[in-house]
Write an enzyme that holds these catalytic residues in place. Structure first.
Site, mmCIF file in Angstrom:
data_model
loop_
_atom_site.group_PDB
_atom_site.id
_atom_site.type_symbol
_atom_site.label_atom_id
_atom_site.label_comp_id
_atom_site.label_asym_id
_atom_site.label_seq_id
_atom_site.Cartn_x
_atom_site.Cartn_y
_atom_site.Cartn_z
ATOM 1 N N LEU A 1 12.367 -1.720 -8.130
ATOM 2 C CA LEU A 1 12.083 -1.426 -9.544
ATOM 3 C C LEU A 1 11.950 0.071 -9.752
ATOM 4 O O LEU A 1 11.567 0.809 -8.843
ATOM 5 C CB LEU A 1 10.798 -2.138 -10.003
ATOM 6 C CG LEU A 1 9.435 -1.703 -9.448
ATOM 7 C CD1 LEU A 1 8.889 -0.451 -10.103
ATOM 8 C CD2 LEU A 1 8.438 -2.821 -9.620
ATOM 9 N N THR B 1 2.661 4.695 1.132
ATOM 10 C CA THR B 1 3.204 5.187 2.405
ATOM 11 C C THR B 1 3.695 6.624 2.189
ATOM 12 O O THR B 1 4.893 6.888 2.213
ATOM 13 C CB THR B 1 4.386 4.304 2.863
ATOM 14 O OG1 THR B 1 5.305 4.173 1.750
ATOM 15 C CG2 THR B 1 3.949 2.936 3.295
ATOM 16 N N VAL C 1 0.853 -1.196 0.000
ATOM 17 C CA VAL C 1 0.000 0.000 0.000
ATOM 18 C C VAL C 1 0.890 1.247 0.000
ATOM 19 O O VAL C 1 2.099 1.173 0.217
ATOM 20 C CB VAL C 1 -0.950 0.019 1.219
ATOM 21 C CG1 VAL C 1 -1.885 -1.175 1.183
ATOM 22 C CG2 VAL C 1 -0.175 0.058 2.526
ATOM 23 N N CYS D 1 8.847 8.670 -4.873
ATOM 24 C CA CYS D 1 9.611 8.073 -3.763
ATOM 25 C C CYS D 1 10.854 8.811 -3.296
ATOM 26 O O CYS D 1 11.111 8.854 -2.101
ATOM 27 C CB CYS D 1 9.962 6.639 -4.114
ATOM 28 S SG CYS D 1 8.479 5.624 -4.176
HETATM 29 P P1 NAD Z 1 0.220 3.328 -5.285
HETATM 30 O O1 NAD Z 1 -0.405 4.495 -4.642
HETATM 31 O O2 NAD Z 1 0.332 3.255 -6.769
HETATM 32 O O3 NAD Z 1 -0.546 1.998 -4.838
HETATM 33 C C1 NAD Z 1 -0.950 1.728 -3.531
HETATM 34 C C2 NAD Z 1 -2.310 1.041 -3.582
HETATM 35 O O4 NAD Z 1 -2.656 0.596 -2.266
HETATM 36 C C3 NAD Z 1 -3.448 1.954 -4.043
HETATM 37 O O5 NAD Z 1 -4.063 1.412 -5.201
HETATM 38 C C4 NAD Z 1 -4.409 1.972 -2.833
HETATM 39 O O6 NAD Z 1 -5.780 2.004 -3.211
HETATM 40 C C5 NAD Z 1 -4.068 0.663 -2.154
HETATM 41 N N1 NAD Z 1 -4.477 0.613 -0.751
HETATM 42 C C6 NAD Z 1 -4.268 1.549 0.215
HETATM 43 N N2 NAD Z 1 -4.799 1.111 1.382
HETATM 44 C C7 NAD Z 1 -5.346 -0.099 1.144
HETATM 45 C C8 NAD Z 1 -6.030 -1.050 1.955
HETATM 46 N N3 NAD Z 1 -6.248 -0.827 3.250
HETATM 47 N N4 NAD Z 1 -6.465 -2.209 1.383
HETATM 48 C C9 NAD Z 1 -6.254 -2.444 0.057
HETATM 49 N N5 NAD Z 1 -5.602 -1.590 -0.757
HETATM 50 C C10 NAD Z 1 -5.151 -0.434 -0.212
HETATM 51 O O7 NAD Z 1 1.655 3.173 -4.620
HETATM 52 P P2 NAD Z 1 2.973 2.500 -5.264
HETATM 53 O O8 NAD Z 1 3.668 3.471 -6.142
HETATM 54 O O9 NAD Z 1 2.629 1.147 -5.788
HETATM 55 O O10 NAD Z 1 3.866 2.360 -3.953
HETATM 56 C C11 NAD Z 1 3.561 1.410 -2.951
HETATM 57 C C12 NAD Z 1 4.738 1.313 -2.005
HETATM 58 O O11 NAD Z 1 5.883 0.824 -2.717
HETATM 59 C C13 NAD Z 1 5.178 2.636 -1.387
HETATM 60 O O12 NAD Z 1 5.593 2.391 -0.067
HETATM 61 C C14 NAD Z 1 6.361 3.065 -2.233
HETATM 62 O O13 NAD Z 1 7.282 3.842 -1.503
HETATM 63 C C15 NAD Z 1 6.984 1.738 -2.585
HETATM 64 N N6 NAD Z 1 7.751 1.725 -3.859
HETATM 65 C C16 NAD Z 1 7.261 2.341 -4.971
HETATM 66 C C17 NAD Z 1 7.950 2.275 -6.181
HETATM 67 C C18 NAD Z 1 7.438 2.934 -7.440
HETATM 68 O O14 NAD Z 1 8.145 2.897 -8.436
HETATM 69 N N7 NAD Z 1 6.264 3.527 -7.460
HETATM 70 C C19 NAD Z 1 9.141 1.529 -6.244
HETATM 71 C C20 NAD Z 1 9.606 0.894 -5.091
HETATM 72 C C21 NAD Z 1 8.895 1.002 -3.906
HETATM 73 C C1 UGA Z 2 13.490 5.104 -8.144
HETATM 74 C C2 UGA Z 2 14.650 4.120 -8.002
HETATM 75 O O1 UGA Z 2 15.456 4.172 -9.180
HETATM 76 C C3 UGA Z 2 14.129 2.695 -7.805
HETATM 77 O O2 UGA Z 2 15.211 1.815 -7.578
HETATM 78 C C4 UGA Z 2 13.194 2.679 -6.598
HETATM 79 O O3 UGA Z 2 12.636 1.384 -6.432
HETATM 80 C C5 UGA Z 2 12.081 3.678 -6.814
HETATM 81 O O4 UGA Z 2 12.649 5.001 -7.011
HETATM 82 C C6 UGA Z 2 11.152 3.798 -5.647
HETATM 83 O O5 UGA Z 2 11.495 3.454 -4.530
HETATM 84 O O6 UGA Z 2 10.058 4.303 -5.917
HETATM 85 P P1 UGA Z 2 11.853 5.835 -10.087
HETATM 86 O O7 UGA Z 2 11.551 6.985 -9.194
HETATM 87 O O8 UGA Z 2 10.718 5.061 -10.650
HETATM 88 O O9 UGA Z 2 12.782 4.773 -9.322
HETATM 89 O O10 UGA Z 2 12.722 6.333 -11.342
HETATM 90 P P2 UGA Z 2 14.253 6.777 -11.505
HETATM 91 O O11 UGA Z 2 14.744 6.212 -12.759
HETATM 92 O O12 UGA Z 2 15.042 6.504 -10.298
HETATM 93 O O13 UGA Z 2 14.132 8.347 -11.704
HETATM 94 C C7 UGA Z 2 13.776 9.208 -10.645
HETATM 95 C C8 UGA Z 2 13.903 10.638 -11.083
HETATM 96 O O14 UGA Z 2 15.277 11.010 -11.235
HETATM 97 C C9 UGA Z 2 13.255 10.945 -12.435
HETATM 98 O O15 UGA Z 2 12.622 12.198 -12.378
HETATM 99 C C10 UGA Z 2 14.425 10.964 -13.392
HETATM 100 O O16 UGA Z 2 14.179 11.732 -14.536
HETATM 101 C C11 UGA Z 2 15.491 11.584 -12.519
HETATM 102 N N1 UGA Z 2 16.874 11.260 -12.947
HETATM 103 C C12 UGA Z 2 17.303 9.983 -12.956
HETATM 104 C C13 UGA Z 2 17.741 12.301 -13.294
HETATM 105 O O17 UGA Z 2 17.362 13.475 -13.260
HETATM 106 N N2 UGA Z 2 19.029 11.992 -13.652
HETATM 107 C C14 UGA Z 2 19.483 10.705 -13.672
HETATM 108 O O18 UGA Z 2 20.674 10.503 -13.999
HETATM 109 C C15 UGA Z 2 18.602 9.681 -13.325
#
Ligand code: NAD
Ligand code: UGA
Length: 457
Positions: A160, A89, A87, A273
């Site tokens: 990812l 955060t 979910v 993030c």
């Molecule tokens: P998101 O907002 O896209 O998805 C979260 C989902 O959780 C939403 O669809 C929401 O409706 C659902 N949710 C919330 N409360 C709920 C509940 N009680 N029961 C069922 N569903 C519920 O978020 P995200 O981007 O997928 O990120 C999720 C987590 O992963 C965060 O902690 C984020 O920091 C981490 N993370 C994100 C990325 C990324 O690239 N977006 C990469 C690595 C880690």
């Molecule tokens: C980032 C991390 O790369 C992932 O490993 C991590 O899982 C994720 O955050 C997360 O925790 O959500 P993401 O934010 O999806 O992934 O994309 P990135 O490729 O890291 O880019 C982040 C931002 O930095 C973008 O706005 C990108 O344009 C910028 N960026 C990236 C730069 O300005 N310069 C660079 O050299 C690289």
């Protein structure tokens, strides 16, 4: 099927991660549950709720076979042995730690629901990014039950990146699993190792204690963001010394100890993030009485904010210190290429500030226009336009600003664009993706990041 996995949260992480597990583990049943009905319907349709190259094929391969989407979280809890919690955060906006700490309400709600509904032992996996020692709190909530059902809490952060999620999941640099150093904890860890070992080489699956795993996730994002702020800081120096940040990045990146990745100067990092996780780290350091460490990491955010601000100030200054009623086309609104996600995109900041300067802003993006409309909904309608076609967006504009490094923006017919624009015509390349010399030859005044501008004025 041997095992059933449930993932609570069908977002950018939950959806793709579970689709990959299902695709690679036909012997495992994977259920993805979310309270957001629209999102679940989209996951079940031909138009997935997120744009991610290669994802459609993976979802199609497994959906209905061993991958299922549902809004019935409780039923999923009853069935599953392993429950991933993915979910959101976000940064807390209220009360203690507002603006820095992680808002754990969604995560805690799921923990309580799992405890209430479960009738058999569960392995609960933190997939969301969480503050260090969250697993301990969760373990307490879960195990404080009358029925004495056993819950093991593991940390398995996701690394990812959006836009490359499928290849990141297919060939991860590593899979990190943190668990309790007890016989039961080790058994739970092994169960999760077995899932990933279906396709990830065993030496890439590393196991640690829970706290190291939680902290490694925050640290990885902090280091990645720090590299961007560091190169952007050097870029500012380049602009005033006639050094070229692209050349500096190449020169330092060839040092194998530094490495070439994540040294691309830009208008600033965005995404849901980096900022959130660094603020969380800062909050933790303050909480544990480490003000110097907190201050050190806070500078990564301060530099990023300064970079965005500098970009808009530079546009204003170059365009004769007034943007009133000037048409400015933003090429790209997503926070990076190959995603429709606009969370914390620098384009949001830039668009807002241009409107404050009373410019007319036209936004074009191949996938992010729906999100852009939501992000800018509270701006006066007459000051913002959304346009799918970049040529139409640029028509009659005084300036173009490249906000996202979409590959297609490199291949546009800039002669045609130049001819359709107001003169003098400006390009502000916030991603350094265009050929500045060629654009200059066409007549544009061109300004990039960390490189000398090319001006006819
Ligand atoms: P998101 O907002 O896209 O998805 C979260 C989902 O959780 C939403 O669809 C929401 O409706 C659902 N949710 C919330 N409360 C709920 C509940 N009680 N029961 C069922 N569903 C519920 O978020 P995200 O981007 O997928 O990120 C999720 C987590 O992963 C965060 O902690 C984020 O920091 C981490 N993370 C994100 C990325 C990324 O690239 N977006 C990469 C690595 C880690
Ligand atoms: C980032 C991390 O790369 C992932 O490993 C991590 O899982 C994720 O955050 C997360 O925790 O959500 P993401 O934010 O999806 O992934 O994309 P990135 O490729 O890291 O880019 C982040 C931002 O930095 C973008 O706005 C990108 O344009 C910028 N960026 C990236 C730069 O300005 N310069 C660079 O050299 C690289």
């Amino acid at each position: 099927m041997k095992t059933t996995i449930l993932c609570i949260g069908a977002g950018y992480v939950g959806g793709p991660t579970m689709a990959m597990i299902a695709a690679k583990c036909p012997d495992i049943k994977v259920i993805v549950a979310d309270i957001n009905v629209q999102r679940i319907e989209a996951w079940m349709s031909d138009r997935l709720p997120i744009y991610e190259p290669g994802l459609d094929a993976i979802v199609k391969e497994a959906r209905g076979r061993n991958l299922f989407f549902t809004t019935d979280v409780a039923q999923g809890i009853l069935e599953a042995e392993i429950i991933f919690v993915s979910v959101n955060t976000p940064t807390k906006t209220f009360g203690i730690g507002a603006g820095k700490a992680s808002d754990l309400q969604y995560w805690e709600k799921t923990a309580r629901q799992i405890r209430m509904v479960a009738k058999s032992p569960k392995i609960v996996v933190e997939k969301s990014t969480l503050p260090v020692r969250t697993a301990e709190a969760m373990g307490r909530i879960l195990n404080d039950n009358d029925s004495k059902i056993r819950f093991d809490v593991l940390s398995n952060p996701e690394f990812l990146a959006e836009g490359t999620a499928v290849s990141d999941l297919l060939n991860p640099d590593r899979i990190l699993i943190g668990g309790a150093e007890t016989p039961e904890g080790r058994k739970a860890v092994q169960k999760l190792v077995d899932v990933y070992a279906h396709w990830v080489p065993r030496e890439k699956i590393i196991t640690t204690n829970v706290w190291s795993s939680e902290l490694s996730k925050l640290t990885a994002n902090a280091f990645l963001a720090q590299r961007i702020s560091s190169i952007n800081a050097i870029g500012m120096l380049c602009e005033v010394t006639e050094a070229n940040v692209n050349e500096v990045a190449k020169a330092i990146g060839m040092d194998t100890r530094i490495g070439p990745k994540f040294l691309k100067a830009s208008v600033g990092f965005g995404g849901s993030c980096f900022q959130k996780d660094i603020l969380n780290l800062v909050y933790l350091c303050e909480h544990f009485g480490l003000p110097h460490v907190a201050h050190y990491w806070e500078q990564v955010i301060a530099m990023n904010n300064a970079q965005r601000e500098r970009f808009v100030n530079n546009m204003t200054m170059r365009m004769f210190n007034t943007l009133v009623e000037k048409r400015i086309a933003l090429f790209g609104f997503a926070f990076k290429a190959d995603t429709g996600d606009t969370r914390e995109s620098p384009a949001i900041y830039v668009a807002r500030h241009l409107v404050e300067e009373r410019a007319k802003v036209v936004i074009t993006d191949p996938t992010a226009l729906d999100n852009a409309k939501k992000d800018l909904a509270n701006l006066p309608a007459e000051s913002i336009e959304f346009e799918e076609d970049p040529y139409r967006a640029a028509k009659g504009a005084h300036a173009i600003a490249i906000m996202t490094e979409w590959a297609q923006y490199k291949d546009l017919d800039y002669k045609r664009i130049y001819d359709s624009m107001e003169k003098p015509a400006f390009i502000f390349d916030g991603r350094n993706i265009l050929d500045h010399e060629a654009l200059f030859q066409l007549g544009f005044n061109v300004y990039g990041i960390g490189v000398a501008g090319k001006s006819h004025l």
